[in-house]
Design a protein around this motif. Structure first.
Motif, PDB file in Angstrom:
ATOM      1  N   ILE A 160     -63.670 -13.444 -19.840  1.00  0.00           N
ATOM      2  CA  ILE A 160     -64.847 -12.609 -19.422  1.00  0.00           C
ATOM      3  C   ILE A 160     -65.200 -10.910 -19.113  1.00  0.00           C
ATOM      4  CG2 ILE A 160     -67.260 -12.809 -18.682  1.00  0.00           C
ATOM      5  CD1 ILE A 160     -66.211 -15.769 -18.042  1.00  0.00           C
ATOM      6  N   MET A 161     -65.765 -10.699 -19.679  1.00  0.00           N
ATOM      7  CA  MET A 161     -66.577  -8.703 -19.276  1.00  0.00           C
ATOM      8  C   MET A 161     -67.359  -9.070 -18.709  1.00  0.00           C
ATOM      9  SD  MET A 161     -64.641  -4.926 -20.378  1.00  0.00           S
ATOM     10  CE  MET A 161     -66.195  -4.621 -21.750  1.00  0.00           C
ATOM     11  N   LYS A 162     -67.975  -8.245 -17.583  1.00  0.00           N
ATOM     12  CA  LYS A 162     -69.224  -8.406 -17.241  1.00  0.00           C
ATOM     13  C   LYS A 162     -69.561  -6.834 -18.273  1.00  0.00           C
ATOM     14  CE  LYS A 162     -72.233  -8.722 -13.814  1.00  0.00           C
ATOM     15  NZ  LYS A 162     -72.866  -8.604 -11.777  1.00  0.00           N
ATOM     16  N   THR A 163     -70.850  -6.891 -19.007  1.00  0.00           N
ATOM     17  CA  THR A 163     -71.329  -5.599 -19.358  1.00  0.00           C
ATOM     18  C   THR A 163     -72.621  -4.610 -18.338  1.00  0.00           C
ATOM     19  OG1 THR A 163     -72.194  -6.592 -21.277  1.00  0.00           O
ATOM     20  CG2 THR A 163     -69.815  -6.075 -21.291  1.00  0.00           C
ATOM     21  N   ASP A 164     -73.088  -5.847 -17.885  1.00  0.00           N
ATOM     22  CA  ASP A 164     -74.179  -4.893 -17.610  1.00  0.00           C
ATOM     23  C   ASP A 164     -75.062  -6.232 -16.242  1.00  0.00           C
ATOM     24  OD1 ASP A 164     -76.463  -3.554 -16.834  1.00  0.00           O
ATOM     25  OD2 ASP A 164     -77.251  -3.076 -19.412  1.00  0.00           O
ATOM     26  N   HIS A 165     -76.436  -5.738 -15.754  1.00  0.00           N
ATOM     27  CA  HIS A 165     -75.923  -6.192 -14.317  1.00  0.00           C
ATOM     28  C   HIS A 165     -77.533  -6.149 -14.000  1.00  0.00           C
ATOM     29  CE1 HIS A 165     -76.166  -8.821 -11.005  1.00  0.00           C
ATOM     30  NE2 HIS A 165     -76.940  -8.895 -10.635  1.00  0.00           N
ATOM     31  N   GLN A 166     -78.711  -7.296 -14.919  1.00  0.00           N
ATOM     32  CA  GLN A 166     -80.036  -6.677 -14.347  1.00  0.00           C
ATOM     33  C   GLN A 166     -81.120  -7.546 -13.137  1.00  0.00           C
ATOM     34  OE1 GLN A 166     -82.933  -6.432 -17.739  1.00  0.00           O
ATOM     35  NE2 GLN A 166     -81.512  -4.564 -18.915  1.00  0.00           N
ATOM     36  N   LYS A 167     -81.376  -6.635 -11.677  1.00  0.00           N
ATOM     37  CA  LYS A 167     -81.599  -7.242 -10.852  1.00  0.00           C
ATOM     38  C   LYS A 167     -83.151  -8.355 -11.093  1.00  0.00           C
ATOM     39  CE  LYS A 167     -79.729  -5.268  -7.355  1.00  0.00           C
ATOM     40  NZ  LYS A 167     -79.793  -4.422  -6.343  1.00  0.00           N
ATOM     41  N   ALA A 168     -83.762  -8.543 -10.432  1.00  0.00           N
ATOM     42  CA  ALA A 168     -84.751  -8.873 -11.066  1.00  0.00           C
ATOM     43  C   ALA A 168     -85.924  -8.365 -10.571  1.00  0.00           C
ATOM     44  CB  ALA A 168     -85.185 -10.341  -9.969  1.00  0.00           C
TER      45      ALA A 168
END
Length: 391
Positions: A303-311
């Motif tokens: 798995i590679m995490k490519t983005d993270h958006q907060k609430a």
């Protein structure tokens, strides 16, 4: 149920309008048209040799009269038979209670259609032939090719004439509804009030975006097969760790699920969407980082995490236009419903065909028409957990 009945009988309004308009213009042809329509009604419910015949009620005289205008039984029978056929094709049993409610529903809609037709005449609403021709051709394109359109006619038992009648009167009805709802006014306060009451709808949950490479292992795989697959996964993992920028190419080369065609991209997802081992690994990564091997019931994942958006709570400014469209549509619909209700109360209406109240009031059923749709979950979507049995 009400929504289902509305969906299955929506064409009644339009087709009924045509019949009444034509009967005014060519009164001398009434008998010939009635015979032709009877033939259509019979054809609509008996054409397909693979389907069981549908028994239609025997009706003498009109099903209703609106302000002195008769609504003929033939029109009702065409629509009633078509509705029953749609239930049949959906493999949905039509029990007596439902059948009687359908009668009431269809007659009510035929009455409303006649009321709208009369109002259209009062408002001098009409559709010019050149406008109709252009819009009809655009409508037909929705079916794709000419062959696809013919296949639709054959499959449904529809005719071009009935479809054009429905389409023409839909256009007239739209103009009538536009006239009665044109005076709808929306104030900024209406929009802010809607936003405050529905703030939760505009609250985006925290979500991440990830890609993966799946090395699929079936449930009945041998130990030797698992060993070989894991060895390959470790080899690819080393390459991904060394050069994360090549992750998409590695996914396309080694991935064993449909996401490989898009470089393993799974898009954005919130917590609770993936099976637990996959979720924990993905959410535990920093953006741009690659996981170790993750084992799930599907096999081995990288798995590679490519983005993270907060609430994020969307501001009123962000959704103002969307809310404006929603509120305006609601107000216009309310205006139309109120207009029809008012017209109905002012009209002289006699109804001669009704559902049997004794049958309707028996044990009520709440059928749900299953419709074709995409129901297969993503490979990693977590199944809904079963509730433990009470001891």
């Amino acid at each position: 149920m009400r929504k289902l009945l509305q969906t299955l009988t929506i064409s009644v309004l339009s087709v009924s309008l045509l019949h009444c308009t034509k009967s005014e213009e060519k009164a001398s042809d009434t008998s010939a048209k009635k015979a032709a329509t009877k033939k259509e009604a019979s054809k609509a419910v008996t054409d397909s040799p693979q389907e069981a015949p549908i028994e239609l009620p025997k009706i003498e005289g009109p099903v209703a009269v609106v302000n002195g205008v008769k609504i003929p039984a033939d029109q009702f029978l065409v629509e009633f038979g078509g509705t029953l056929r749609r239930y049949q094709r959906a493999r949905h049993p039509v029990k007596p209670q439902l059948k009687e409610r359908l009668k009431d529903n269809l007659v009510r809609r035929l009455v409303d259609a006649e009321i709208i037709r009369q109002k259209a005449k009062e408002m001098q609403v009409e559709v010019l032939e050149k406008d109709f021709d252009a819009k009809w051709e655009a409508h037909k394109k929705r079916y794709g090719t000419a062959d696809a359109f013919e296949a639709f006619l054959a499959r449904t038992g529809e005719t071009v004439e009935r479809m054009q009648a429905q389409f023409r009167l839909n256009l007239i009805r739209e103009q009538v509804f536009a006239k009665v709802s044109d005076n709808v006014v929306i104030q900024d306060k209406d929009l802010t009030d809607f936003y405050e009451k529905n703030k939760e709808k505009y609250n985006e949950k925290e979500k991440i975006k990830a890609s993966h490479i799946l090395f699929r292992v079936t449930a009945n795989a041998s130990d030797e097969e698992k060993k070989k697959k894991k060895a390959l996964a470790k080899k690819v993992l080393a390459e991904a760790k060394k050069a994360p920028g090549s992750f998409a190419e590695l996914a396309k080369k080694y991935g064993e699920d449909p996401t490989k065609d898009r470089g393993g991209d799974l898009g954005f997802f919130t917590k609770g969407r993936m099976v637990k081992p996959f979720e924990e690994a993905a959410w535990g990564l920093k953006k741009g980082k690659v996981s170790n091997l993750v084992t799930t019931q599907f096999g081995y994942h990288i798995i590679m995490k490519t983005d993270h958006q907060k609430a994020n709570q969307k501001s009123f400014k962000d959704v103002k236009e969307q809310i404006s469209r929603t509120v305006r549509a609601q107000r216009r619909n309310n205006a139309v419903r109120e207009a029809i209700s008012s017209w109905r109360s002012q009209a002289k209406i006699e109804v001669f065909v009704k559902g049997d109240p004794k049958i309707i009031n028996q044990a009520r059923q709440t059928p749900t028409l299953n419709r074709a749709g995409i129901t297969t979950p993503d490979l990693q979507v977590a199944p809904t957990p079963k509730k433990p049995k009470q001891k």
